[in-house]
Design a protein around this motif. Structure first.
Motif, PDB file in Angstrom:
ATOM      1  N   GLY A  46     119.893 -27.898  30.711  1.00  0.00           N
ATOM      2  CA  GLY A  46     119.368 -29.203  30.330  1.00  0.00           C
ATOM      3  C   GLY A  46     119.602 -30.303  31.349  1.00  0.00           C
ATOM      4  O   GLY A  46     120.425 -30.198  32.256  1.00  0.00           O
ATOM      5  N   HIS A  47     118.805 -31.358  31.205  1.00  0.00           N
ATOM      6  CA  HIS A  47     118.928 -32.557  32.039  1.00  0.00           C
ATOM      7  C   HIS A  47     119.060 -33.729  31.065  1.00  0.00           C
ATOM      8  O   HIS A  47     118.083 -34.126  30.439  1.00  0.00           O
ATOM      9  CB  HIS A  47     117.710 -32.735  32.941  1.00  0.00           C
ATOM     10  N   ALA A  48     120.260 -34.249  30.956  1.00  0.00           N
ATOM     11  CA  ALA A  48     120.553 -35.143  29.833  1.00  0.00           C
ATOM     12  C   ALA A  48     120.566 -36.608  30.218  1.00  0.00           C
ATOM     13  O   ALA A  48     120.879 -36.983  31.349  1.00  0.00           O
ATOM     14  CB  ALA A  48     121.899 -34.769  29.221  1.00  0.00           C
ATOM     15  N   GLU A  49     120.232 -37.424  29.207  1.00  0.00           N
ATOM     16  CA  GLU A  49     120.570 -38.838  29.252  1.00  0.00           C
ATOM     17  C   GLU A  49     121.898 -38.973  28.527  1.00  0.00           C
ATOM     18  O   GLU A  49     122.062 -38.501  27.393  1.00  0.00           O
ATOM     19  CB  GLU A  49     119.495 -39.679  28.575  1.00  0.00           C
ATOM     20  N   VAL A  50     122.860 -39.618  29.181  1.00  0.00           N
ATOM     21  CA  VAL A  50     124.226 -39.679  28.661  1.00  0.00           C
ATOM     22  C   VAL A  50     124.711 -41.124  28.710  1.00  0.00           C
ATOM     23  O   VAL A  50     124.514 -41.815  29.714  1.00  0.00           O
ATOM     24  CB  VAL A  50     125.182 -38.788  29.488  1.00  0.00           C
ATOM     25  N   ARG A  85     125.022 -46.090  31.498  1.00  0.00           N
ATOM     26  CA  ARG A  85     124.010 -45.148  31.004  1.00  0.00           C
ATOM     27  C   ARG A  85     123.484 -44.341  32.183  1.00  0.00           C
ATOM     28  O   ARG A  85     123.001 -44.910  33.166  1.00  0.00           O
ATOM     29  CB  ARG A  85     122.875 -45.903  30.316  1.00  0.00           C
ATOM     30  N   LYS A  86     123.562 -43.031  32.083  1.00  0.00           N
ATOM     31  CA  LYS A  86     123.101 -42.125  33.138  1.00  0.00           C
ATOM     32  C   LYS A  86     121.972 -41.256  32.592  1.00  0.00           C
ATOM     33  O   LYS A  86     121.879 -41.013  31.377  1.00  0.00           O
ATOM     34  CB  LYS A  86     124.247 -41.221  33.601  1.00  0.00           C
ATOM     35  N   TRP A  87     121.127 -40.796  33.492  1.00  0.00           N
ATOM     36  CA  TRP A  87     120.167 -39.770  33.074  1.00  0.00           C
ATOM     37  C   TRP A  87     119.950 -38.788  34.208  1.00  0.00           C
ATOM     38  O   TRP A  87     120.469 -38.960  35.312  1.00  0.00           O
ATOM     39  CB  TRP A  87     118.886 -40.364  32.515  1.00  0.00           C
ATOM     40  N   TRP A  88     119.201 -37.740  33.897  1.00  0.00           N
ATOM     41  CA  TRP A  88     119.084 -36.593  34.794  1.00  0.00           C
ATOM     42  C   TRP A  88     120.471 -36.072  35.169  1.00  0.00           C
ATOM     43  O   TRP A  88     120.725 -35.674  36.296  1.00  0.00           O
ATOM     44  CB  TRP A  88     118.246 -36.921  36.038  1.00  0.00           C
ATOM     45  N   THR A  89     121.333 -36.064  34.171  1.00  0.00           N
ATOM     46  CA  THR A  89     122.675 -35.496  34.329  1.00  0.00           C
ATOM     47  C   THR A  89     122.568 -34.003  34.017  1.00  0.00           C
ATOM     48  O   THR A  89     122.804 -33.553  32.891  1.00  0.00           O
ATOM     49  CB  THR A  89     123.676 -36.197  33.388  1.00  0.00           C
ATOM     50  N   SER A  90     122.168 -33.253  35.026  1.00  0.00           N
ATOM     51  CA  SER A  90     121.863 -31.827  34.825  1.00  0.00           C
ATOM     52  C   SER A  90     123.116 -31.054  34.447  1.00  0.00           C
ATOM     53  O   SER A  90     124.163 -31.189  35.078  1.00  0.00           O
ATOM     54  CB  SER A  90     121.251 -31.246  36.098  1.00  0.00           C
ATOM     55  N   PHE A 112     125.384 -15.660  40.238  1.00  0.00           N
ATOM     56  CA  PHE A 112     126.326 -15.509  41.343  1.00  0.00           C
ATOM     57  C   PHE A 112     127.278 -16.707  41.470  1.00  0.00           C
ATOM     58  O   PHE A 112     127.974 -16.845  42.462  1.00  0.00           O
ATOM     59  CB  PHE A 112     125.546 -15.324  42.645  1.00  0.00           C
ATOM     60  N   ASN A 113     127.271 -17.573  40.445  1.00  0.00           N
ATOM     61  CA  ASN A 113     128.066 -18.811  40.450  1.00  0.00           C
ATOM     62  C   ASN A 113     127.670 -19.691  41.634  1.00  0.00           C
ATOM     63  O   ASN A 113     128.517 -20.318  42.272  1.00  0.00           O
ATOM     64  CB  ASN A 113     129.568 -18.520  40.499  1.00  0.00           C
ATOM     65  N   CYS A 114     126.391 -19.729  41.900  1.00  0.00           N
ATOM     66  CA  CYS A 114     125.873 -20.466  43.050  1.00  0.00           C
ATOM     67  C   CYS A 114     124.851 -21.524  42.639  1.00  0.00           C
ATOM     68  O   CYS A 114     123.983 -21.905  43.434  1.00  0.00           O
ATOM     69  CB  CYS A 114     125.220 -19.504  44.049  1.00  0.00           C
ATOM     70  N   SER A 115     124.897 -21.990  41.398  1.00  0.00           N
ATOM     71  CA  SER A 115     123.861 -22.903  40.925  1.00  0.00           C
ATOM     72  C   SER A 115     124.338 -24.345  40.936  1.00  0.00           C
ATOM     73  O   SER A 115     125.536 -24.639  40.830  1.00  0.00           O
ATOM     74  CB  SER A 115     123.405 -22.511  39.517  1.00  0.00           C
ATOM     75  N   ALA A 116     123.351 -25.236  41.072  1.00  0.00           N
ATOM     76  CA  ALA A 116     123.624 -26.670  40.982  1.00  0.00           C
ATOM     77  C   ALA A 116     123.737 -27.040  39.495  1.00  0.00           C
ATOM     78  O   ALA A 116     123.116 -26.409  38.648  1.00  0.00           O
ATOM     79  CB  ALA A 116     122.494 -27.443  41.645  1.00  0.00           C
ATOM     80  N   PRO A 117     124.515 -28.085  39.187  1.00  0.00           N
ATOM     81  CA  PRO A 117     125.299 -28.915  40.115  1.00  0.00           C
ATOM     82  C   PRO A 117     126.692 -28.365  40.397  1.00  0.00           C
ATOM     83  O   PRO A 117     127.496 -29.023  41.057  1.00  0.00           O
ATOM     84  CB  PRO A 117     125.390 -30.241  39.364  1.00  0.00           C
ATOM     85  N   ASP A 118     126.988 -27.154  39.893  1.00  0.00           N
ATOM     86  CA  ASP A 118     128.357 -26.650  40.006  1.00  0.00           C
ATOM     87  C   ASP A 118     128.798 -26.470  41.454  1.00  0.00           C
ATOM     88  O   ASP A 118     129.947 -26.770  41.793  1.00  0.00           O
ATOM     89  CB  ASP A 118     128.493 -25.321  39.255  1.00  0.00           C
ATOM     90  N   THR A 119     127.898 -25.962  42.315  1.00  0.00           N
ATOM     91  CA  THR A 119     128.316 -25.751  43.703  1.00  0.00           C
ATOM     92  C   THR A 119     128.709 -27.066  44.362  1.00  0.00           C
ATOM     93  O   THR A 119     129.736 -27.160  45.040  1.00  0.00           O
ATOM     94  CB  THR A 119     127.199 -25.053  44.499  1.00  0.00           C
TER      95      THR A 119
END
Length: 809
Positions: A631-635, A568-573, A499-506
């Motif tokens: 995914g939940h990335a380390e970036v 450095r970031k992580w948990w970048t969903s 429904f285009n209602c998912s995190a982190p997009d909302t």
């Protein structure tokens, strides 16, 4: 004659002279009289009259009703086809003489058939008849239906008259759609809670295997039979001369046909507008339902559904028949609202919708109903006690009904395919099922449900030519209204994206909506709103305690007209998703010791995912789940250059402010989804407790299990109430003043969901931690939200400080 819906007699006469075989040449005019009996297709007795007024022929015309009709309803063309095909069998029907599909003749399609003279009994009690005649009529009725079910459809040219497979499931969806089209604001009638509950039960209990592919009448009952006239009150010499009303005929499950035929045994006695039997006080000669079904079984050569096969088979088909009857009655009611119903008592018939649905639920003896379809705010036994003031508005209630239907019609059915894709080597690509769900959701008007009430005013861009405005504006819901929808979506981990209602997009879309420039909205918000791309949010860092956002060390340095990003970031969903095209990056534009206030050092910038220097190091797992392809990335960001003017959100030093605005409503959505997770788990636990036997009795009879299930209900309802209260305060007072309420539900909701999911796992035993149930994945997701939503300790500290301040007043 008398006609509630008059027809053009002159046009009909011209048609009969030209098309009806054997139509009397002496006919000079027609006398048309509409039958009073029948609620669906208007039916007329036609007398062909000579110039002197003598009757030279008698016919019947049956036509579609006037007005806007539901798709596939009132198919007189199918009636005509099946009666023509059955002429060579032992199934008695009127002679189908001529079909007219040209609406210019009478305004709608119609057909002409022979008139069959005989007795028609409107009431199944047949009180005007003797015991012997009653018994003979019921035996003939059972045999006639059995004879129909013994016909080989292919032998009579009806091999393609319908789909044979999954008949029960498809009938449930067909009538659910027809019911949905017969209620709602456009009709002026609210959906009955009992009907939504019944729909949920039917969807959960449709037989996986069923006898199907037989010709079914669809409306086989006593008052659709023309019987040979009785020569005396005690005459037991009975023949069925004709079976009428083939509108609902198709290929399907014969058990559904015989169950519908037996409905008078299951409806509450005393209904004025629908024929019923009282099983405890049957008229002499009328067999009980078991004996009647046995007679049908002998005539059809099929197994007796009351004594053979699964124990849920017969209750399912009875419940399905009652549901179908209720859906038809809802359609009659809707047409009456438009002034199109063919029956004078159509409004009264509409009042039986709830009666039928409640009776069906009684027949299935309270079998488990998914809580995801029967929320707190719609449960009469709890609404007054726990949710007064927080009920869905009329707009939200209408969307809830559509959403519940969509979840069962599409999302739950796709779960198995999506789970299977998630463990394949191709899991980092997007499953076609996801895009299919999104397309269906758009068509159903269930897109961008999250968009806030003020979104239309905040949107700086407008739809392009060919783009639907509803994709941009959404329904415009308050936080409280959307909370009810988010709970339903939470029942499946796959639902929100559909429904285009998912995190982190909302959250990211809300940032762009509230703080983005026209150019930023055009480049990034437009494709996010239409579902063409996805996004990620880069805030959390592995080197610092990111629950305190002021700890962030990533740098945003100004060099000329650019910003240079390093960190450095992580948990970048979402960063692993191939559709992810933009990152909202949070970092420092001012260093410690620069004289800039601690909460004004952070900024947010937009960074293209494909910018040089952006590297996804690895996907992180959550209890072993990698949540591909999201995914939940380390970036890492190494000297990443972005245009300063085009990328900065709101301005330098405003990052902390944006974060607070983003995380309040967005994470409240998480809380309601957590309640939905808990409800799904409790549904599964209750079903397991009823079906699983240990130490000689079902788990549902074990006191310890009952205690735990009861505690689950208390826990969930308490968390739901806290979350609805927070949503209400967010709407009424804004995030700053609602901070305490939001913090409270962020502690309560994940704790409640985890407690219930854990109980469900325990009741399931080994199955609870396997891939055979959604419980393990639900647990992993819920446990993560005790951190992703900010740790409990931070929220509890916020609440405690507010309490201390209050104590000083």
């Amino acid at each position: 004659g008398k006609c509630r819906h008059p027809i053009d007699e002159t046009a009909l006469l011209r048609f009969c002279r030209a098309r009806v075989p054997g139509f009397p040449r002496a006919c000079a005019s027609l006398d048309v009289d509409q039958f009073a009996h029948g609620q669906s297709n208007p039916t007329y007795k036609i007398l062909a009259l000579t110039r002197r007024g003598d009757v030279c022929g008698t016919y019947v015309v049956r036509k579609k009703p006037a007005g806007t009709l539901l798709k596939s309803a009132h198919a007189v063309e199918r009636e005509y086809a099946v009666m023509r095909a059955l002429r060579t069998t032992n199934v008695p029907t009127p002679d189908a003489l001529a079909l007219c599909e040209d609406a210019r003749v009478l305004g709608e399609a119609f057909y002409v058939m022979s008139y069959v003279d005989g007795d028609i009994y409107l009431q199944p009690r047949m009180e005007e008849c003797s015991e012997r005649r009653r018994g003979a009529v019921y035996e003939k009725m059972a045999r006639t239906l059995g004879t129909l079910h013994a016909v080989d459809p292919r032998a009579v040219g009806l091999g393609d008259f319908g789909k044979a497979e999954r008949y029960g499931e498809r009938q449930t969806e067909r009538w659910a759609k027809q019911y949905e089209a017969s209620v709602g604001p456009g009709v002026g009638v609210h959906a009955e809670e009992s009907m939504m509950t019944l729909i949920a039960w039917l969807r959960s209990n449709a037989p996986a295997k069923e006898i199907s592919g037989r010709l079914v009448h669809g409306d086989f009952r006593l008052d659709n039979l023309v019987l040979s006239r009785a020569r005396s009150n005690g005459d037991d010499q009975v023949d069925v001369l004709a079976v009428l009303d083939w509108e609902l005929s198709t290929l399907g499950a014969p058990y559904a046909d015989v169950a519908f035929n037996c409905l008078p045994y299951y409806l509450p006695p005393g209904l004025e507008l629908y024929p019923t039997l009282d099983p405890a006080n049957l008229p002499r000669g009328v067999p009980d339902v078991g004996a009647y079904v046995c007679s049908w079984s002998r005539a059809s050569g099929l197994p007796n559904p009351m004594t053979e096969g699964a124990s849920t088979t017969w209750p399912f088909y009875i419940a399905l028949s009652l549901f179908r009857g209720a859906a038809i009655l809802a359609g009659v009611r809707a047409r009456a609202m438009q002034g199109n119903a063919s029956s004078a008592n159509a409004h009264e018939m509409g009042q039986l919708v709830d009666v039928f649905a409640r009776r069906a639920l009684l027949v299935v003896k309270g079998a488990n109903v998914p809580r995801g379809v029967n929320e707190l705010a719609h449960r009469s036994e709890t609404t007054s006690a726990t949710a007064v003031g927080f009920e869905p508005s009329a707009k939200a209630a209408s969307l809830l009904n559509k959403l519940k239907h969509f979840m069962h019609a599409h999302v739950y059915k796709a779960e198995e395919e999506l789970e299977a894709h998630a463990i394949t080597p191709e899991r980092w690509s997007v499953s076609p099922a996801v895009e299919s769900l999104k397309t269906a959701a758009k068509s159903a008007g269930l897109w961008n449900l999250w968009l806030p009430l003020d979104s239309a005013a905040l949107l700086k861009i407008r739809p392009n030519d060919g783009e639907e405005s509803t994709l941009f504006a959404g329904p415009g819901l308050t936080n409280l209204e959307y909370a009810h929808l988010a709970e339903v979506m939470g029942a499946s981990v796959w639902a929100s994206e559909a429904f285009n209602c998912s995190a982190p997009d909302t959250g990211n879309m809300e940032v762009l909506l509230r703080y983005g420039s026209v150019e930023q909205q055009e480049r990034w918000l437009r494709p996010l709103l239409t579902g063409e791309i996805r996004s990620c949010f880069a805030m959390t860092e592995p080197a610092v305690a990111s629950s305190d956002a002021t700890n962030i060390e990533s740098a945003i340095a100004r060099e000329g007209s650019d910003y240079v990003l390093n960190g450095r970031k992580w948990w970048t969903s979402g960063a692993c998703d191939p559709r992810c095209k933009v990152i909202i990056f949070m970092g420092k534009t001012a260093k410690d010791g620069s004289g800039v206030a601690k909460h004004r050092q952070q900024s947010m910038v937009l960074c293209p995912m494909d910018a040089p220097g952006v590297r996804v190091v690895r996907p992180l797992t959550v209890f072993g789940y990698d949540d591909a392809p999201h995914g939940h990335a380390e970036v890492t960001f190494t000297n990443v250059r972005v245009d300063a003017a085009a990328s900065i959100l709101l301005g330098e030093g405003r990052g902390f402010e944006i974060a607070q605005g983003r995380l309040g409503p967005g994470r409240l959505h998480h809380c309601m989804r957590l309640i939905g997770m808990g409800e799904r788990a409790l549904e599964l636990a209750s079903a397991r407790a009823k079906s699983r036997v240990a130490f000689g009795k079902p788990l549902a009879e074990n006191g310890a299990v009952l205690q735990r299930l009861g505690q689950c209900r208390v826990t969930l309802d308490g968390a739901r109430l806290l979350t609805l209260q927070a949503a209400h305060e967010l709407d009424a007072r804004g995030i700053k003043l609602a901070r305490g309420a939001v913090a409270a539900c962020k502690v309560a909701a994940p704790a409640a969901a985890l407690s219930v999911i854990d109980a469900a796992i325990q009741i399931h035993g080994g199955a609870g931690v396997s891939q055979d149930t959604p419980l393990a994945r639900l647990y992993a997701g819920a446990r993560t939200l005790r951190l992703a939503d900010g740790p409990d300790e931070v929220h509890l500290e916020t609440i405690a400080k507010m309490e201390i301040r209050r104590s000083k007043l």
